[in-house]
Design an enzyme around this catalytic site. Structure first.
Site, short mmCIF file in Angstrom:
data_model
loop_
_atom_site.label_atom_id
_atom_site.label_comp_id
_atom_site.label_asym_id
_atom_site.label_seq_id
_atom_site.Cartn_x
_atom_site.Cartn_y
_atom_site.Cartn_z
N LYS A 1 0.84 -1.19 0.00
CA LYS A 1 0.00 0.00 0.00
C LYS A 1 0.88 1.25 0.00
CE LYS A 1 -3.87 2.12 2.55
NZ LYS A 1 -4.81 2.00 3.69
N SER B 1 -9.86 2.41 2.75
CA SER B 1 -8.94 3.09 1.86
C SER B 1 -7.98 2.16 1.14
CB SER B 1 -8.10 4.11 2.67
OG SER B 1 -7.28 3.43 3.62
N SER C 1 -10.50 0.25 7.06
CA SER C 1 -9.86 0.32 5.74
C SER C 1 -9.16 -0.95 5.29
CB SER C 1 -8.87 1.49 5.69
OG SER C 1 -9.55 2.71 5.67
#
Length: 492
Positions: free
Chosen positions: A78, A158, A182
């Protein structure tokens, strides 16, 4: 030979050990898949040269019998995790061009265990979002599609790039972060497994901060076993992060397949919210039945302060974000827009660098921390947080081993479907997940089936502090009962 990208981490690990495949072959298979799937926009930076170099080093170690736990396993990272010399911009324009000279502790742990980096994954800007539509690099497209139409769907957020990449077989597993859901919400939207570990289980050092008392790193993987394998490598105590806890990291994989006979599973009445779709309720009941059939005892419980969790979260998280994001001013790194003086430069750089959702949360956070409003909002929200934590402590003290809830209030929705809606409607995606962050507890999302349109639905299991092993144990039962499913390939 089976497509190498279809192998789970556990299967790839066994194949590499048996030398029926090489790390370079495995990495090349993923790099080819990534190239064919660029339309999904899951990656914001690909690192093929670095990946092949790391894979070759893994093959050399395997050849000499020195393989480490994740030797040769290709992972996506990420964009919130700082990676030395590689694009690390938290999905934001304000960090334009930033390539850190250091490595986050979580990714350093993965490389130390032999993992291979394929690239950096798209995400909502500064992890603020529930659909991966706030990224400066554009929205991620879910590999899933409804059987009713071909409209593009969001992968959740997210960590949308992480979830989409795992579901589309663009990496064997991915790192992610969870501040209010998330990891778990995108995992539920994409039919993958995501675990948010106990606050303090993974170091936050080198991970771009959103809300420091809530953020926690964890993996998104294809199945429960792979998530357990990844978390074992990601977790550690870290002297550079005073919130990381010095508790031994167990062998999570050893919990997989253990009987749950006698385990007490709490079913909280407060998670039956108004307007919840019938398919979510039905899936929840089905999950409870699977656990009962495996020998667990179902217990109705109450978490009375649950209804206050979402509004309290959306005070605490923006308040911490407004403080954390003050450092992005265009002076030392990232985007700089010249101004008439230094104050004008600050204002122009931040105005051009931050997206609309980040600006909204910074403004909210600044407001609730301002003189005259601190006590009315932020302090009160922290008191509510204490009550939420106490609710969980009470039920765990009464002998509950884990708590079963839905992971999300719906299946994935369309890209831009929320564009005309109130921000609150988007925030409601976190209604089942924020309590876990507010209390600092571990929670795992596991696929439980498909809805009438053929889209994934997930269940959430919430555990005692630092008892992730029990979550893996119970989640495996749900996974086995639900069966496996993957999106039909349409993107290439």
């Amino acid at each position: 030979m089976t497509d190498l990208t279809e192998l789970t981490i556990a299967e790839a690990r066994d194949g590499l050990k048996a030398k029926t495949l090489s790390a370079v072959e495995l990495t090349d298979a993923y790099l080819k898949a990534m190239e064919a799937a660029r339309g999904l926009n899951a990656y914001v930076a690909e690192t093929p040269e670095k990946a092949r170099e790391m894979a070759a080093a893994s093959d050399a170690r395997i050849a000499t019998g020195e393989a480490r736990p994740l030797e040769g396993i290709p992972l996506g990272i990420k964009d919130l995790f700082c990676t030395e010399g590689v694009h690390s911009q938290a999905g934001s324009h304000v960090l334009d061009g930033f390539k850190p000279t250091y490595e986050s502790t979580v990714t350093a742990n993965l490389w130390a265990d032999g993992a291979v980096m394929l690239g950096k994954l798209n995400m909502d800007e500064f992890a603020m979002g529930s659909s991966n539509e706030t990224s400066y690099y554009g929205p991620v497209i879910s590999p899933w599609r409804s059987n009713a139409n071909n409209a593009d769907l969001v992968p959740g957020g997210s960590s949308g790039g992480s979830a989409a990449a795992v579901a589309a077989r663009l990496c064997a597993g991915a790192t992610a972060t969870d501040t209010g859901g998330s990891i778990r919400q995108p995992a539920a939207f994409t039919g993958t497994v995501g675990i948010k570990p106990t606050y303090g289980r993974c170091s936050r050092w080198g991970t771009v901060a959103f809300a420091s008392s809530l953020d926690q790193a964890g993996p998104i993987a294809r199945d429960v076993r792979d998530a357990a394998i990844m978390l074992k490598s990601m977790a550690s105590v870290d002297p550079k992060d005073t919130t990381s806890v010095d508790i031994e990291v167990p062998d999570y994989e050893a919990a997989i397949g253990k009987s749950i006979k006698g385990m007490r599973i709490g079913i909280p009445k407060e998670y039956r919210i108004d307007g919840m779709p019938a398919e979510i309720e039905e899936m929840w009941q089905k999950g409870a039945a699977w656990l009962k059939d495996a020998g667990a005892e179902l217990v109705d419980i109450s978490l009375p302060h649950t209804k206050y969790a979402l509004p309290a979260y959306y005070i605490v998280a923006p308040a911490e974000a407004s403080s954390n994001l003050a450092r992005y001013d265009g002076v030392r790194y990232g985007l700089r827009v010249d101004g008439d003086d230094i104050v004008d430069m600050y204002e122009k750089s931040r105005s051009a660098g931050f997206g609309a959702e980040v600006k909204r949360r910074v403004l909210i956070g600044t407001y609730v921390l301002s003189a005259g409003y601190y006590d009315a909002y932020y302090l009160r929200a922290q008191k509510v947080r204490t009550l939420i934590k106490r609710d969980f402590e009470t039920v765990f003290a009464d002998g509950i081993d884990t708590i079963l809830t839905p992971a999300t209030p719906s299946a994935a929705f369309g890209v831009a479907a929320m564009s005309t809606a109130s921000p609150i409607e988007m925030y409601l995606n976190d209604v089942f997940t924020v309590t876990v962050n507010m209390a600092g507890l571990p929670g795992i999302a596991v696929p439980a089936g498909l809805n009438a349109e053929g889209l994934p639905l997930g269940l959430q299991l919430i555990g005692r502090p630092f008892d992730e092993s029990t979550l893996f144990q119970a989640a495996k039962v749900v996974e086995d009962a639900a069966g496996s499913f993957a999106p039909k390939r349409w993107w290439a």
